[in-house]
Design a protein around this motif. Structure first.
Motif, PDB file in Angstrom:
ATOM      1  N   LEU A 141       1.131  -1.530   0.536  1.00 53.07           N
ATOM      2  CA  LEU A 141      -0.376   0.174   0.074  1.00 53.07           C
ATOM      3  C   LEU A 141       0.963   1.328   0.674  1.00 53.07           C
ATOM      4  N   GLU A 142       1.988   1.175  -0.118  1.00 54.12           N
ATOM      5  CA  GLU A 142       2.813   1.955  -0.515  1.00 54.12           C
ATOM      6  C   GLU A 142       3.010   3.412   1.251  1.00 54.12           C
ATOM      7  N   LEU A 143       2.701   2.588   2.366  1.00 54.54           N
ATOM      8  CA  LEU A 143       2.377   3.218   3.348  1.00 54.54           C
ATOM      9  C   LEU A 143       4.322   3.777   4.044  1.00 54.54           C
ATOM     10  N   LYS A 144       5.089   2.430   3.304  1.00 52.89           N
ATOM     11  CA  LYS A 144       6.126   2.216   4.168  1.00 52.89           C
ATOM     12  C   LYS A 144       7.457   2.185   2.972  1.00 52.89           C
ATOM     13  N   ARG A 145       8.665   2.540   1.924  1.00 48.96           N
ATOM     14  CA  ARG A 145       8.764   2.711   1.523  1.00 48.96           C
ATOM     15  C   ARG A 145      10.669   2.625   2.022  1.00 48.96           C
ATOM     16  N   GLN A 146      11.123   2.448   0.916  1.00 51.52           N
ATOM     17  CA  GLN A 146      12.502   2.270   1.152  1.00 51.52           C
ATOM     18  C   GLN A 146      13.657   3.175   0.119  1.00 51.52           C
ATOM     19  N   LEU A 147      14.882   4.053   0.678  1.00 50.78           N
ATOM     20  CA  LEU A 147      15.153   5.379  -0.464  1.00 50.78           C
ATOM     21  C   LEU A 147      16.904   5.114  -0.656  1.00 50.78           C
ATOM     22  N   SER A 148      17.529   4.313  -1.046  1.00 47.74           N
ATOM     23  CA  SER A 148      18.752   4.275  -1.089  1.00 47.74           C
ATOM     24  C   SER A 148      18.992   5.757  -1.832  1.00 47.74           C
ATOM     25  N   ILE A 149      20.502   6.704  -1.171  1.00 45.23           N
ATOM     26  CA  ILE A 149      20.989   7.259  -2.295  1.00 45.23           C
ATOM     27  C   ILE A 149      22.069   7.419  -1.573  1.00 45.23           C
ATOM     28  N   ASP A 150      23.161   7.566  -3.298  1.00 44.20           N
ATOM     29  CA  ASP A 150      24.415   7.979  -3.491  1.00 44.20           C
ATOM     30  C   ASP A 150      24.343   9.621  -3.570  1.00 44.20           C
ATOM     31  N   LEU A 151      25.960  10.271  -2.827  1.00 43.71           N
ATOM     32  CA  LEU A 151      26.695  11.429  -2.925  1.00 43.71           C
ATOM     33  C   LEU A 151      28.151  11.044  -2.804  1.00 43.71           C
TER      34      LEU A 151
ATOM     35  N   ALA B 129      10.613   9.532   8.764  1.00 44.06           N
ATOM     36  CA  ALA B 129      11.444   8.918   8.124  1.00 44.06           C
ATOM     37  C   ALA B 129      13.024   8.843   8.536  1.00 44.06           C
ATOM     38  N   LYS B 130      13.842   7.690   8.312  1.00 43.52           N
ATOM     39  CA  LYS B 130      14.835   6.858  10.199  1.00 43.52           C
ATOM     40  C   LYS B 130      15.771   6.694   8.329  1.00 43.52           C
ATOM     41  N   GLY B 131      16.900   7.273   8.878  1.00 51.42           N
ATOM     42  CA  GLY B 131      18.070   7.701   8.007  1.00 51.42           C
ATOM     43  C   GLY B 131      18.853   7.372   8.681  1.00 51.42           C
ATOM     44  N   ILE B 132      20.685   6.087   7.839  1.00 51.30           N
ATOM     45  CA  ILE B 132      21.285   5.973   7.935  1.00 51.30           C
ATOM     46  C   ILE B 132      22.773   6.077   7.525  1.00 51.30           C
ATOM     47  N   ILE B 133      23.677   7.593   7.965  1.00 51.83           N
ATOM     48  CA  ILE B 133      24.659   7.525   7.067  1.00 51.83           C
ATOM     49  C   ILE B 133      25.858   6.499   7.458  1.00 51.83           C
ATOM     50  N   GLU B 134      26.070   6.367   5.295  1.00 50.73           N
ATOM     51  CA  GLU B 134      27.204   5.318   5.934  1.00 50.73           C
ATOM     52  C   GLU B 134      28.634   6.338   5.081  1.00 50.73           C
ATOM     53  N   GLU B 135      29.800   5.707   5.387  1.00 50.51           N
ATOM     54  CA  GLU B 135      31.011   6.496   3.988  1.00 50.51           C
ATOM     55  C   GLU B 135      30.901   5.007   3.503  1.00 50.51           C
TER      56      GLU B 135
ATOM     57  N   LEU C  78       6.847  12.665   1.826  1.00 51.02           N
ATOM     58  CA  LEU C  78       8.175  13.303   2.450  1.00 51.02           C
ATOM     59  C   LEU C  78       8.817  12.295   1.199  1.00 51.02           C
ATOM     60  N   ASP C  79       9.210  11.504   0.974  1.00 50.46           N
ATOM     61  CA  ASP C  79       9.965  10.687  -0.120  1.00 50.46           C
ATOM     62  C   ASP C  79      10.407  12.002  -1.111  1.00 50.46           C
ATOM     63  N   GLN C  80       9.532  12.620  -1.808  1.00 48.02           N
ATOM     64  CA  GLN C  80       9.711  12.987  -2.420  1.00 48.02           C
ATOM     65  C   GLN C  80      10.647  14.641  -2.007  1.00 48.02           C
ATOM     66  N   ASN C  81      10.232  14.928  -1.209  1.00 51.04           N
ATOM     67  CA  ASN C  81      10.744  16.185  -0.870  1.00 51.04           C
ATOM     68  C   ASN C  81      11.903  16.593   0.054  1.00 51.04           C
ATOM     69  N   LEU C  82      12.546  14.322   0.527  1.00 46.05           N
ATOM     70  CA  LEU C  82      13.970  14.669   0.647  1.00 46.05           C
ATOM     71  C   LEU C  82      15.333  14.679   0.218  1.00 46.05           C
ATOM     72  N   GLU C  83      14.127  14.059  -1.734  1.00 50.65           N
ATOM     73  CA  GLU C  83      14.766  13.490  -2.448  1.00 50.65           C
ATOM     74  C   GLU C  83      15.266  15.037  -3.348  1.00 50.65           C
ATOM     75  N   TYR C  84      14.853  15.432  -2.615  1.00 50.43           N
ATOM     76  CA  TYR C  84      15.259  16.937  -3.564  1.00 50.43           C
ATOM     77  C   TYR C  84      16.188  18.116  -2.676  1.00 50.43           C
ATOM     78  N   ILE C  85      15.928  17.863  -0.861  1.00 50.63           N
ATOM     79  CA  ILE C  85      16.930  18.200  -0.764  1.00 50.63           C
ATOM     80  C   ILE C  85      17.756  17.878  -0.066  1.00 50.63           C
ATOM     81  N   ILE C  86      17.849  15.933  -0.054  1.00 45.21           N
ATOM     82  CA  ILE C  86      19.865  15.860  -0.203  1.00 45.21           C
ATOM     83  C   ILE C  86      19.402  16.424  -2.094  1.00 45.21           C
ATOM     84  N   LYS C  87      19.567  15.904  -3.499  1.00 43.89           N
ATOM     85  CA  LYS C  87      20.160  16.356  -4.001  1.00 43.89           C
ATOM     86  C   LYS C  87      20.461  17.970  -3.951  1.00 43.89           C
ATOM     87  N   GLU C  88      20.025  18.395  -3.770  1.00 44.81           N
ATOM     88  CA  GLU C  88      20.364  20.373  -3.516  1.00 44.81           C
ATOM     89  C   GLU C  88      21.513  20.189  -2.635  1.00 44.81           C
TER      90      GLU C  88
END
Length: 190
Positions: A11-21, A85-91, A168-178
């Protein structure tokens, strides 16, 4: 419980997102802190969050290893702040890898579903029984109302929660890319 988890994901109430920066941990954390207000207020005071005049987009906490955030409450947009949103930052060798889990489903909604679904099943079966056994036309016509009402009472909140997770997914992805683009433009200026 596994079936509930699968339903929440479908139902897309939980999503996972992975972004490489391609930024440093410090730049990412500072950029996210600029967009975030610390969530130190009590739940009673946080209701006045909609009257806040700061330009932050999120409310939450951030550490060196990860972050927890939600959208800031905005007047007229009642469910946007529900998704967390709960995120983990890994180098890694290229820069940073941010793994994010966005969850709009809370435990109180499972209680609501556990109450509503049996209620509508009982109403439906009761109307069906009265309509068929006693040949009551009004009871058979009430089946249509019960189905539509149940669909709106159960489907409405699910739709709004799914929308909150998607926003939240869209806003967070936009802010991180910004954050990444601002750092790369500073790097090029040097």
């Amino acid at each position: 419980m596994k079936a509930l988890e699968n339903a929440i994901v479908k139902l897309e109430l939980k999503r996972q997102l992975s972004i490489d920066l391609v930024v440093s941990r410090e730049v990412f954390i500072n950029g996210l802190k600029k967009q975030m207000k610390s969530e130190l207020e009590s739940p009673l005071i946080s209701g006045f969050e909609i009257f806040s005049s700061d330009n932050t987009s999120f409310v939450g906490d951030i550490t060196e290893d990860g972050f927890t955030l939600r959208s800031k409450r905005v007047a007229g947009k009642s469910v946007r702040h529900i998704a967390v949103a709960k995120g983990i930052i890994e180098e890694n060798e290229k820069g940073l890898s941010v793994l994010i889990e966005i969850n709009a489903f809370r435990g109180i909604y499972s209680c609501m579903l556990l109450l509503l679904i049996p209620l509508y099943v009982c109403l439906f079966l009761g109307s069906l029984y009265i309509g068929v056994v006693r040949l009551n036309l009004e009871a058979l016509l009430s089946l249509i109302f019960i189905l539509f009402h149940g669909a709106f009472m159960i489907g409405g909140p699910v739709f709004l929660l799914s929308k909150a997770a998607r926003i939240l997914d869209q806003n967070l992805e936009y802010i991180i890319k910004e954050i990444e683009n601002n750092d790369s433009s500073k790097q090029e200026a040097l």
